[in-house]
Scaffold this motif. Structure first.
Motif, PDB file in Angstrom:
ATOM      1  N   MET A  24     -11.527   6.100  -2.942  1.00 46.00           N
ATOM      2  CA  MET A  24      -9.638   5.045  -2.010  1.00 46.00           C
ATOM      3  C   MET A  24      -9.708   4.449  -3.225  1.00 46.00           C
ATOM      4  O   MET A  24     -10.943   3.668  -4.151  1.00 46.00           O
ATOM      5  CB  MET A  24     -10.280   4.171  -0.623  1.00 46.00           C
ATOM      6  CG  MET A  24     -11.490   3.752  -0.590  1.00 46.00           C
ATOM      7  SD  MET A  24     -11.447   2.837   1.594  1.00 46.00           S
ATOM      8  CE  MET A  24     -13.498   2.298   1.295  1.00 46.00           C
ATOM      9  N   LEU A  25      -8.631   3.251  -2.719  1.00 45.16           N
ATOM     10  CA  LEU A  25      -8.932   2.054  -3.432  1.00 45.16           C
ATOM     11  C   LEU A  25      -9.094   0.506  -3.394  1.00 45.16           C
ATOM     12  O   LEU A  25      -9.159   0.164  -1.945  1.00 45.16           O
ATOM     13  CB  LEU A  25      -7.754   2.065  -4.708  1.00 45.16           C
ATOM     14  CG  LEU A  25      -7.049   0.982  -5.430  1.00 45.16           C
ATOM     15  CD1 LEU A  25      -7.765   1.829  -7.057  1.00 45.16           C
ATOM     16  CD2 LEU A  25      -5.684   1.229  -5.519  1.00 45.16           C
ATOM     17  N   TYR A  26     -10.043  -0.443  -3.741  1.00 44.51           N
ATOM     18  CA  TYR A  26     -10.146  -1.508  -3.703  1.00 44.51           C
ATOM     19  C   TYR A  26      -9.412  -2.643  -4.691  1.00 44.51           C
ATOM     20  O   TYR A  26      -9.220  -2.057  -5.865  1.00 44.51           O
ATOM     21  CB  TYR A  26     -11.801  -1.494  -3.492  1.00 44.51           C
ATOM     22  CG  TYR A  26     -12.699  -1.262  -2.540  1.00 44.51           C
ATOM     23  CD1 TYR A  26     -13.482  -1.489  -1.841  1.00 44.51           C
ATOM     24  CD2 TYR A  26     -12.885   0.443  -2.575  1.00 44.51           C
ATOM     25  CE1 TYR A  26     -14.065  -0.642  -0.676  1.00 44.51           C
ATOM     26  CE2 TYR A  26     -13.827   0.801  -2.163  1.00 44.51           C
ATOM     27  CZ  TYR A  26     -14.309   0.326  -0.569  1.00 44.51           C
ATOM     28  OH  TYR A  26     -15.493   1.717  -0.340  1.00 44.51           O
ATOM     29  N   TYR A  79     -18.741   3.463   1.210  1.00 38.76           N
ATOM     30  CA  TYR A  79     -20.163   2.878   1.818  1.00 38.76           C
ATOM     31  C   TYR A  79     -19.972   1.754   1.089  1.00 38.76           C
ATOM     32  O   TYR A  79     -21.083   0.192   1.326  1.00 38.76           O
ATOM     33  CB  TYR A  79     -20.666   3.712   0.238  1.00 38.76           C
ATOM     34  CG  TYR A  79     -21.352   3.171  -0.761  1.00 38.76           C
ATOM     35  CD1 TYR A  79     -22.183   1.964  -1.244  1.00 38.76           C
ATOM     36  CD2 TYR A  79     -20.749   3.621  -1.834  1.00 38.76           C
ATOM     37  CE1 TYR A  79     -22.296   1.804  -2.191  1.00 38.76           C
ATOM     38  CE2 TYR A  79     -20.331   3.700  -2.621  1.00 38.76           C
ATOM     39  CZ  TYR A  79     -21.428   2.635  -3.199  1.00 38.76           C
ATOM     40  OH  TYR A  79     -21.646   2.356  -4.382  1.00 38.76           O
ATOM     41  N   ALA A  80     -19.226   0.854  -0.063  1.00 43.37           N
ATOM     42  CA  ALA A  80     -19.198  -0.400  -0.735  1.00 43.37           C
ATOM     43  C   ALA A  80     -18.537  -1.492   0.079  1.00 43.37           C
ATOM     44  O   ALA A  80     -19.418  -2.355  -0.708  1.00 43.37           O
ATOM     45  CB  ALA A  80     -17.971   0.209  -2.031  1.00 43.37           C
ATOM     46  N   TRP A  81     -17.547  -1.208   1.547  1.00 45.09           N
ATOM     47  CA  TRP A  81     -17.552  -2.564   1.612  1.00 45.09           C
ATOM     48  C   TRP A  81     -18.609  -3.283   2.179  1.00 45.09           C
ATOM     49  O   TRP A  81     -18.119  -4.214   2.895  1.00 45.09           O
ATOM     50  CB  TRP A  81     -16.520  -1.704   2.814  1.00 45.09           C
ATOM     51  CG  TRP A  81     -15.972  -2.276   3.757  1.00 45.09           C
ATOM     52  CD1 TRP A  81     -16.505  -3.278   5.034  1.00 45.09           C
ATOM     53  CD2 TRP A  81     -14.984  -3.276   3.679  1.00 45.09           C
ATOM     54  NE1 TRP A  81     -15.211  -4.043   5.698  1.00 45.09           N
ATOM     55  CE2 TRP A  81     -14.311  -4.696   4.663  1.00 45.09           C
ATOM     56  CE3 TRP A  81     -13.826  -3.466   2.451  1.00 45.09           C
ATOM     57  CZ2 TRP A  81     -13.545  -4.786   4.828  1.00 45.09           C
ATOM     58  CZ3 TRP A  81     -12.888  -3.964   2.479  1.00 45.09           C
ATOM     59  CH2 TRP A  81     -12.732  -4.534   3.761  1.00 45.09           C
ATOM     60  N   VAL A  94     -11.261  -8.975  -0.232  1.00 40.82           N
ATOM     61  CA  VAL A  94     -11.053  -7.054  -1.185  1.00 40.82           C
ATOM     62  C   VAL A  94     -10.198  -6.726   0.224  1.00 40.82           C
ATOM     63  O   VAL A  94     -10.095  -7.588   1.507  1.00 40.82           O
ATOM     64  CB  VAL A  94     -12.533  -6.429  -1.300  1.00 40.82           C
ATOM     65  CG1 VAL A  94     -12.372  -5.136  -1.035  1.00 40.82           C
ATOM     66  CG2 VAL A  94     -13.096  -7.183  -1.651  1.00 40.82           C
ATOM     67  N   GLY A  95      -9.371  -5.710  -0.134  1.00 43.80           N
ATOM     68  CA  GLY A  95      -8.586  -4.913   0.904  1.00 43.80           C
ATOM     69  C   GLY A  95      -8.857  -4.008   0.109  1.00 43.80           C
ATOM     70  O   GLY A  95      -9.232  -2.828  -1.058  1.00 43.80           O
ATOM     71  N   ILE A  96      -8.074  -3.091   1.330  1.00 44.24           N
ATOM     72  CA  ILE A  96      -8.317  -1.278   0.503  1.00 44.24           C
ATOM     73  C   ILE A  96      -7.548  -0.825   0.681  1.00 44.24           C
ATOM     74  O   ILE A  96      -6.710  -1.040   1.926  1.00 44.24           O
ATOM     75  CB  ILE A  96      -9.490  -0.726   1.803  1.00 44.24           C
ATOM     76  CG1 ILE A  96      -9.405  -0.451   2.476  1.00 44.24           C
ATOM     77  CG2 ILE A  96     -11.139  -1.252   0.972  1.00 44.24           C
ATOM     78  CD1 ILE A  96     -10.152   0.273   3.613  1.00 44.24           C
TER      79      ILE A  96
END
Length: 425
Positions: free
Chosen positions: A149-151, A272-274, A288-290
């Motif tokens: 996904m895009l962060y 996992y990065a969230w 941050v948004g996704i």
């Protein structure tokens, strides 16, 4: 280094076989049924809690987790060695989605169709079921999902009155407006020569309406949509300078660290990065948004499916006990525990609407749209070879050695030749 890695794999596999012949020859003194599976280090303690909860509900079954290497390739080798021996080392195979064709075609895991009803399958995300299906039969029970996904820096986009990008053009425009290279680049992604590069690349191939291999087995990676996707990625790095040249050496963690250190506006990564981005010491905590990955003109967003699940080993000593645990671990309680403790992404629709889960992880509401669009990589027993070939040529284009069209033409030629070698004569 390669020789050392091979030696470590051999030693790990030898240890697994030692367990087969010496560690499991006698039944447990307490008379309980015992089953075993292999995974990586249980860093968050999720498996420990799942197993403890299962033991309380099923005191007649004992589950033993073998914590193997962190490397998925090494664990795949350990399973391969054990199953090739024909002896019951593991009762369940905890499989990466891309292992399914290999394990199922070899007969190491059995079809689950008679155990998993159509109604039960619909409780899981469609991509996770599709990714666990081989030759029309479900061979893997999803436990955790995963999708690229895009962060994005929500604080910066909000301040500039910008919405999250949907297309390649949107990402470029916003990056040119808000990024400040070299202190903050526009976009970072997994660009080094490894499987992560293919995961990132395929999202743009699919997002341009292209395919690597279609449902009929035709190699299509040299067609125009794929060429357009690679041309766009190469231009971001080499011409437009929206992505740094160093991205050609980046894996997941290098990408995450760059974004977390406020060195990028957009980042392609896994869920996992969230958890890391929201840590108390993170520079981007709360910023941050996704959103789904950007796509090409006239096409739709796509995400590369990752994720893990259980296959029932053909050599399982007690298939019913093994299936009972697999169902528990993949059930709502098991997935809640694994999400809370290990950050595992749920593979069940219901958990994305569970008030208790959302209270702890509100980002799952946005993530749900990403995982719904997730697609498995080609479900093919020779996928590893296909990927190895493609990695070389996509990487070559990113570093400027080969033009995108030539790179994919060469890749397609080699992939076709490799697959032709496997066909019966």
């Amino acid at each position: 280094m390669r020789k050392l890695s091979m030696l470590l794999c051999a030693l790990a596999a030898a240890g697994a076989l030692w367990w087969v012949f010496w560690g499991t020859t006698d039944a447990p003194s307490d008379g309980k049924r015992v089953l075993r599976f292999l995974d990586g280090p249980d860093v968050g303690g999720g498996w420990k809690e799942v197993i403890e909860a299962f033991h309380k509900a099923h005191p007649d079954i004992r589950v033993e987790l073998e914590e193997g290497p962190a490397s998925t390739n090494q664990r795949e080798d350990m399973y391969t060695t054990a199953f090739s021996s024909g002896v019951a080392t593991y009762d369940l195979a905890y499989m990466d989605v891309i292992w399914v064709p290999k394990f199922a075609s070899a007969g190491w895991v059995v079809p689950l169709d008679e155990r998993l009803s159509e109604a039960a399958r619909k409780e899981f995300l469609p991509g996770d079921i599709a990714g666990g299906t081989w030759e029309g039969k479900v061979c893997r029970l999803p436990v955790r999902s995963d999708a690229g996904m895009l962060y994005y820096r929500k604080d910066l986009l909000d301040a500039a009155g910008e919405k999250p990008p949907e297309t390649w053009e949107d990402l470029e425009r916003i990056a040119k407006k808000l990024a400040r290279p070299p202190s903050m680049h526009g976009f970072v992604f997994q660009g080094k020569q490894y499987e992560g590069l293919i995961c990132a690349f395929l999202e743009h191939v699919w997002g341009a309406g292209g395919e690597l291999i279609d449902d009929e087995g035709k190699v299509r990676i040299d067609e125009e949509p794929a060429v357009a996707a690679l041309t766009w990625l190469v231009a971001l790095v080499r011409e437009k300078k929206i992505a740094p040249e160093a991205v050609t050496t980046y894996g997941e963690e290098e990408v995450r660290k760059a974004f977390q250190e406020e060195q990028a506006l957009f980042m392609r990564n896994w869920p996992y990065a969230w958890k890391h981005l929201g840590a108390e010491d993170s520079k981007v905590r709360g910023k941050v948004g996704i959103c789904p990955m950007v796509h090409g003109p006239g096409a739709k967003s796509a995400a590369t499916l990752g994720g893990w699940g259980f296959g029932l080993a053909r050599t399982a000593r007690d298939p019913e006990a093994a299936w009972t645990f697999a169902r528990f671990a993949s059930g709502p309680e098991g997935q809640r525990i694994l999400h809370r403790r290990n950050g595992a992404v749920p593979s069940r629709h219901a958990l994305y609407k569970d008030p208790a889960v959302l209270a702890e992880s509100p980002h799952l509401a946005d993530l749900y749209q990403v995982v719904l669009a997730a697609r498995p990589r080609p479900v093919h027993p020779r996928y590893s070879r296909i990927s190895d070939i493609l990695q070389v040529h996509v990487s070559g284009a990113l570093v400027g050695k080969t033009a995108p069209k030539e790179a994919l033409s060469n890749a397609a030629t080699e992939i076709r030749a490799a697959l032709a070698e496997e066909r019966p004569k």
